[in-house]
Design a protein around this motif. Structure first.
Motif: not given
Length: 100
Positions: A47-52, A64-67, A69-77
């Motif tokens: 995205t334009q804000d640098g989130t992949a 994840i963004s350049l600076g 941490q990785a995050k899960a999408v759509g659930g806690p796992a």
């Protein structure tokens, strides 16, 4: 004159290769283990804000963004990628960059 045309064309092509795109800073694939299964997450968008956003089979995804941490999408796992930075994912051998 032919030499001038070749030089002009060569400089234009070189300038195009020198430009960086939004995908250049992110690995093309990130691998994560979740509940005993290995998943390959493929780079889908930046995205334009640098989130992949990375997607895998079974409709699972992460961001994840350049600076950041990785995050899960759509659930806690999220497996063993959640909370890691790009630097940490590369150091652990979980990130695969596209070499040109």
């Amino acid at each position: 004159m032919a030499a001038t045309a070749y030089l002009s064309l060569n400089l234009s092509v070189s300038a195009a290769y020198a430009q960086r795109g939004p995908f250049d800073d992110f690995p093309i694939v990130i691998t994560c283990e979740q509940k005993g299964t290995q998943h390959a997450f493929y780079l889908s968008r930046v995205t334009q804000d640098g989130t992949a956003t990375y997607i895998a089979s079974e409709r699972i995804a992460g961001t994840i963004s350049l600076g950041g941490q990785a995050k899960a999408v759509g659930g806690p796992a999220g497996g063993n990628c959640v909370g890691k930075t790009l630097q940490e994912l590369r150091a652990s051998g979980q990130a695969y960059d596209l070499r040109r």
